[in-house]
Design a protein around this motif. Structure first.
Motif, PDB file in Angstrom:
ATOM      1  N   THR A  58      37.135  37.885  53.719  1.00 53.73           N
ATOM      2  CA  THR A  58      37.680  38.907  52.109  1.00 53.73           C
ATOM      3  C   THR A  58      39.317  38.220  51.506  1.00 53.73           C
ATOM      4  O   THR A  58      39.778  38.193  52.196  1.00 53.73           O
ATOM      5  N   LYS A  60      40.986  38.447  49.341  1.00 54.40           N
ATOM      6  CA  LYS A  60      42.403  39.502  49.366  1.00 54.40           C
ATOM      7  C   LYS A  60      43.550  38.928  50.201  1.00 54.40           C
ATOM      8  O   LYS A  60      44.458  39.153  50.547  1.00 54.40           O
ATOM      9  N   LYS A  65      44.573  36.071  45.162  1.00 47.19           N
ATOM     10  CA  LYS A  65      44.188  37.548  44.700  1.00 47.19           C
ATOM     11  C   LYS A  65      43.049  36.705  43.217  1.00 47.19           C
ATOM     12  O   LYS A  65      42.795  37.346  42.236  1.00 47.19           O
ATOM     13  N   ASN A 114      44.725  31.567  44.511  1.00 47.56           N
ATOM     14  CA  ASN A 114      46.406  32.728  45.614  1.00 47.56           C
ATOM     15  C   ASN A 114      46.847  33.777  43.437  1.00 47.56           C
ATOM     16  O   ASN A 114      47.299  35.286  43.757  1.00 47.56           O
TER      17      ASN A 114
END
Length: 162
Positions: A58, A60, A65, A114
């Motif tokens: 994942t 995140k 993000k 990021n």
């Protein structure tokens, strides 16, 4: 070339859902004994039908993000330029996917980053330094609706036959 049958397709569907399940569990699902299932999986690997096994992380959870898609157009269509671009893009960790496209742009890149600052650094210091690029256009993901790596092998109604 080996022709895949319904059992192979069922195995591929199951392995794509959970590649860590045991051969015993796979054998139960396809109604074969363990040895033939093991041999089929090995054959699918040897044939290159199964490329590799991997963990899907994942983004995140790693602080990634921002997902961006960059459309890249080269200065001209030339084999050497395409080769140079492909070699360079293959070295960039931010690029998860790179596809050669038909249409107004030559390549589509999927980036995971990021934040916008890292995106800016990527564009300014990495991709824009290539003099063979004429244009870059980016789009940013607001929300992922579907993200899968599963390629459907066998329609659900055919699974009943096994």
């Amino acid at each position: 070339m080996y022709m895949l049958d319904q059992t192979d397709f069922l195995l591929l569907d199951e392995l794509q859902r959970d590649s860590k399940q045991s051969i015993k569990k796979l054998a139960e699902k396809v109604k074969l004994s363990i040895t033939p299932v093991h041999e089929r999986v090995k054959r699918l690997e040897t044939l290159g039908v199964i490329q590799r096994y991997t963990a899907i992380v994942t983004p995140k959870a790693l602080g990634k993000k921002l997902i961006a898609y960059c459309q890249v157009k080269l200065l001209r269509h030339n084999g050497e330029l395409f080769d140079e671009f492909e070699r360079y893009i293959s070295t960039l960790d931010e690029v998860l996917e790179a596809s050669y496209m038909a249409g107004p742009y030559d390549f589509l890149l999927k980036l995971v980053l990021n934040d916008m600052e890292e995106y800016q650094n990527f564009v300014v210091h990495k991709i824009s330094k290539l003099e063979i690029i004429s244009n870059i256009q980016s789009s940013f993901v607001i929300q992922e609706i579907k993200n899968t790596s599963i390629i459907k092998c066998l329609p659900d109604d055919n699974k009943k036959l096994l």
